[in-house]
Design a protein around this motif. Structure first.
Motif, PDB file in Angstrom:
ATOM      1  N   UNK A 200      15.375   1.405   7.128  1.00 17.32           N
ATOM      2  CA  UNK A 200      16.802   1.099   7.027  1.00 17.32           C
ATOM      3  C   UNK A 200      17.162   0.873   5.572  1.00 17.32           C
ATOM      4  N   UNK A 201      18.425   1.109   5.188  1.00 13.60           N
ATOM      5  CA  UNK A 201      18.808   0.928   3.789  1.00 13.60           C
ATOM      6  C   UNK A 201      18.806  -0.528   3.387  1.00 13.60           C
ATOM      7  N   UNK A 202      18.605  -0.767   2.070  1.00 15.60           N
ATOM      8  CA  UNK A 202      18.656  -2.129   1.533  1.00 15.60           C
ATOM      9  C   UNK A 202      20.064  -2.671   1.657  1.00 15.60           C
ATOM     10  N   UNK A 203      20.208  -3.947   1.983  1.00 13.07           N
ATOM     11  CA  UNK A 203      21.516  -4.567   2.106  1.00 13.07           C
ATOM     12  C   UNK A 203      21.595  -5.764   1.171  1.00 13.07           C
ATOM     13  N   UNK A 204      22.851  -6.184   0.848  1.00 13.21           N
ATOM     14  CA  UNK A 204      23.047  -7.195  -0.183  1.00 13.21           C
ATOM     15  C   UNK A 204      22.951  -8.609   0.318  1.00 13.21           C
ATOM     16  N   UNK A 205      21.884  -8.918   1.013  1.00  8.27           N
ATOM     17  CA  UNK A 205      21.620 -10.303   1.377  1.00  8.27           C
ATOM     18  C   UNK A 205      20.130 -10.533   1.313  1.00  8.27           C
ATOM     19  N   UNK A 206      19.652 -11.672   1.782  1.00  3.95           N
ATOM     20  CA  UNK A 206      18.281 -12.068   1.482  1.00  3.95           C
ATOM     21  C   UNK A 206      17.229 -11.220   2.179  1.00  3.95           C
ATOM     22  N   UNK A 207      17.610 -10.437   3.187  1.00  5.27           N
ATOM     23  CA  UNK A 207      16.635  -9.572   3.831  1.00  5.27           C
ATOM     24  C   UNK A 207      16.412  -8.330   2.982  1.00  5.27           C
ATOM     25  N   UNK A 208      15.372  -8.363   2.160  1.00  4.02           N
ATOM     26  CA  UNK A 208      15.118  -7.230   1.286  1.00  4.02           C
ATOM     27  C   UNK A 208      14.708  -5.995   2.080  1.00  4.02           C
ATOM     28  N   UNK A 209      13.927  -6.182   3.159  1.00  2.75           N
ATOM     29  CA  UNK A 209      13.553  -5.080   4.040  1.00  2.75           C
ATOM     30  C   UNK A 209      13.798  -5.539   5.476  1.00  2.75           C
ATOM     31  N   UNK A 210      14.982  -5.249   6.047  1.00  2.92           N
ATOM     32  CA  UNK A 210      15.288  -5.731   7.398  1.00  2.92           C
ATOM     33  C   UNK A 210      14.387  -5.143   8.477  1.00  2.92           C
ATOM     34  N   UNK A 211      13.977  -3.879   8.310  1.00  9.16           N
ATOM     35  CA  UNK A 211      13.092  -3.268   9.295  1.00  9.16           C
ATOM     36  C   UNK A 211      12.297  -2.177   8.604  1.00  9.16           C
ATOM     37  N   UNK A 212      11.041  -2.060   8.985  1.00 13.45           N
ATOM     38  CA  UNK A 212      10.154  -1.089   8.353  1.00 13.45           C
ATOM     39  C   UNK A 212       9.089  -0.663   9.342  1.00 13.45           C
ATOM     40  N   UNK A 213       8.501   0.500   9.083  1.00 14.61           N
ATOM     41  CA  UNK A 213       7.312   0.918   9.813  1.00 14.61           C
ATOM     42  C   UNK A 213       6.121   0.266   9.126  1.00 14.61           C
ATOM     43  N   UNK A 214       5.493  -0.669   9.819  1.00 15.59           N
ATOM     44  CA  UNK A 214       4.404  -1.437   9.236  1.00 15.59           C
ATOM     45  C   UNK A 214       3.058  -1.022   9.789  1.00 15.59           C
ATOM     46  N   UNK A 215       2.072  -1.011   8.920  1.00 23.02           N
ATOM     47  CA  UNK A 215       0.703  -0.698   9.319  1.00 23.02           C
ATOM     48  C   UNK A 215      -0.204  -1.841   8.895  1.00 23.02           C
ATOM     49  N   UNK A 216      -0.883  -2.447   9.852  1.00 26.06           N
ATOM     50  CA  UNK A 216      -1.785  -3.563   9.593  1.00 26.06           C
ATOM     51  C   UNK A 216      -3.220  -3.111   9.828  1.00 26.06           C
ATOM     52  N   UNK A 217      -4.065  -3.358   8.858  1.00 18.67           N
ATOM     53  CA  UNK A 217      -5.498  -3.098   8.992  1.00 18.67           C
ATOM     54  C   UNK A 217      -6.213  -4.257   8.320  1.00 18.67           C
ATOM     55  N   UNK A 218      -6.683  -5.205   9.128  1.00 25.60           N
ATOM     56  CA  UNK A 218      -7.225  -6.438   8.569  1.00 25.60           C
ATOM     57  C   UNK A 218      -8.349  -6.965   9.454  1.00 25.60           C
ATOM     58  N   UNK A 219      -9.352  -7.495   8.804  1.00 25.47           N
ATOM     59  CA  UNK A 219     -10.438  -8.165   9.512  1.00 25.47           C
ATOM     60  C   UNK A 219     -10.351  -9.649   9.224  1.00 25.47           C
ATOM     61  N   UNK A 220     -10.229 -10.444  10.296  1.00 24.70           N
ATOM     62  CA  UNK A 220     -10.035 -11.881  10.183  1.00 24.70           C
ATOM     63  C   UNK A 220     -11.181 -12.583  10.892  1.00 24.70           C
ATOM     64  N   UNK A 221     -12.080 -13.132  10.103  1.00 19.47           N
ATOM     65  CA  UNK A 221     -13.241 -13.842  10.648  1.00 19.47           C
ATOM     66  C   UNK A 221     -13.968 -13.016  11.705  1.00 19.47           C
ATOM     67  N   UNK A 222     -14.147 -11.744  11.392  1.00 20.94           N
ATOM     68  CA  UNK A 222     -14.893 -10.851  12.268  1.00 20.94           C
ATOM     69  C   UNK A 222     -14.071 -10.162  13.328  1.00 20.94           C
ATOM     70  N   UNK A 223     -12.818 -10.530  13.482  1.00 15.75           N
ATOM     71  CA  UNK A 223     -11.948  -9.904  14.481  1.00 15.75           C
ATOM     72  C   UNK A 223     -11.024  -8.894  13.806  1.00 15.75           C
ATOM     73  N   UNK A 224     -10.917  -7.701  14.375  1.00  8.53           N
ATOM     74  CA  UNK A 224     -10.117  -6.632  13.794  1.00  8.53           C
ATOM     75  C   UNK A 224      -8.677  -6.734  14.284  1.00  8.53           C
ATOM     76  N   UNK A 225      -7.738  -6.649  13.345  1.00  3.21           N
ATOM     77  CA  UNK A 225      -6.319  -6.570  13.655  1.00  3.21           C
ATOM     78  C   UNK A 225      -5.836  -5.254  13.080  1.00  3.21           C
TER      79      UNK A 225
END
Length: 398
Positions: A200-225
């Motif tokens: 979505x386009x940037x808007x003139x308030x505090x939400x710099x990125x209101x919505x995005x396609x996010x990709x998470x690849x993280x290992x947390x104490x041996x558990x995969x997210x």
């Protein structure tokens, strides 16, 4: 309204006079802010206006939204950078990463035993219903902001590093539409990244990125997210203690069908009129329909089970809802009505603060001119959301 009128509407100007209490360097190409870990003495001044020449938010002003908003961090102010993502397949999977500059006096949900005002915090939830959180104090925070609308030599127009925590963020596109937040912390036993690109386009308030396609690849104490979902980035700050401003605070963002939504509804403490202040954002297929702070454009109300106080409004400490009802005004005579259901508790103490992930379901209706009739234009639109509440007024308080 109290100080939060400013931090949730239109924001700051890069050209404003602003004496920084922490070390900073400026050039025609970029600004570097080095924020110390110790509490600073004296008053802290905040930036609350945005430079919009010709009524438009330029590239340089957009980039300045990621800069520190306070001249220094004393014991009664706070400033933070917030990033999250929730899985589109299973809302029980989520990740939140927040970079705080605050004391526990100013924002009482931080660890009061920490001497550093620089705290990097992570929360994660998994599809098996479990959750985890951890934080580390930093010895120094460094924020770099490009000042000419172009990326620096390292390809970044905005970056932040909380030294000795292993957490940092980088934005590589001049319009702040793409971010990567990385974690490499042996102490927390967490390693991975959150990457996202705005839909979505940037808007003139505090939400710099209101919505995005996010990709998470993280290992947390041996558990995969590992998931793809709806991601978000905003920024919050105030020149006064949180408890001196907030009676209640409802915030969330989500994606349902073709719609991206962000909601915020706020009551100030010690306001006998219980005046509601809101910020509303709705986009469809990446095209903004609403981004405004007009109270007539959004209503947020908690919902609760019978014989509970979950649906009480105005709320008090300890009121825990089952979800929320959202009513967004769209184009003339059209409204988006959304039911938000809590599914997973991600953070909170069960009294003053809660954050959840959950499912959302909505419909778009057209309301007659006399409001006595309506027809359904789109029905059974479903999706996921991350949302939270703060309730700071005890029952019986004046």
């Amino acid at each position: 309204m109290a100080a939060f009128t400013l931090s949730w509407t239109v924001i700051l100007t890069a050209a404003a006079a602003f004496a920084l209490g922490f070390a900073s360097t400026f050039s025609t190409s970029h600004s570097t802010y080095r924020i110390p870990a110790t509490v600073q003495n004296g008053p802290a001044h905040a930036r609350f206006e945005v430079d919009t020449p010709g009524g438009k938010l330029g590239i340089q002003s957009r980039q300045s939204l990621d800069a520190p908003m306070l001249s220094s961090i004393n014991s009664s102010v706070f400033d933070w950078w917030y990033f999250d993502a929730v899985s589109l397949d299973d809302p029980r999977e989520s990740l939140v990463l927040t970079f705080f500059t605050s004391t526990a006096d100013a924002f009482p949900f931080l660890d009061s035993t920490q001497e550093s005002v620089l705290i990097a915090y992570a929360w994660a939830s998994f599809r098996n219903g479990s959750s985890w959180s951890g934080y580390l104090p930093a010895t120094l925070a460094t924020v770099d902001i490009s000042g000419d609308g172009e990326a620096e030599a390292d390809g970044n127009v905005s970056s932040g590093m909380w030294n000795d925590t292993g957490l940092q963020w980088n934005a590589s596109k001049e319009d702040l539409s793409a971010y990567e937040v990385s974690v490499n912390s042996p102490e927390l036993d967490v390693k991975g990244k959150l990457s996202f690109t705005s839909i979505a386009p940037h808007v003139g308030w505090v939400n710099l990125v209101p919505d995005a396609v996010g990709s998470v690849d993280m290992t947390i104490r041996g558990s995969r997210l590992d998931f793809v979902g709806a991601a978000y980035h905003d920024k919050n700050w105030s020149d006064r203690n949180f408890t001196e401003s907030v009676r209640s605070w409802y915030w969330g963002h989500g994606r349902l069908g073709a719609y991206s939504i962000v909601w915020f509804s706020y009551l100030a403490i010690n306001d006998p009129t219980n005046t509601t202040y809101v910020s509303s954002y709705v986009a469809r297929d990446g095209e903004t329909i609403v981004d405004a702070c007009d109270v007539s454009l959004l209503t947020v109300r908690p919902t609760g089970s019978p014989n509970t106080t979950g649906s009480r409004y105005p709320p008090y400490v300890g009121d825990i809802p089952d979800g929320f009802k959202l009513d967004f005004a769209l184009r003339e005579y059209q409204r988006l009505r959304v039911n938000v259901s809590t599914e997973s508790k991600v953070a909170g103490d069960g009294e003053y603060y809660m954050r959840w992930t959950g499912s959302i379901k909505g419909e778009v209706v057209e309301v007659g001119m006399d409001s006595s009739s309506e027809s359904v234009l789109e029905s059974s639109i479903t999706g996921v959301a991350v949302f939270e509440q703060f309730h700071m007024l005890e029952r019986g308080s004046s």
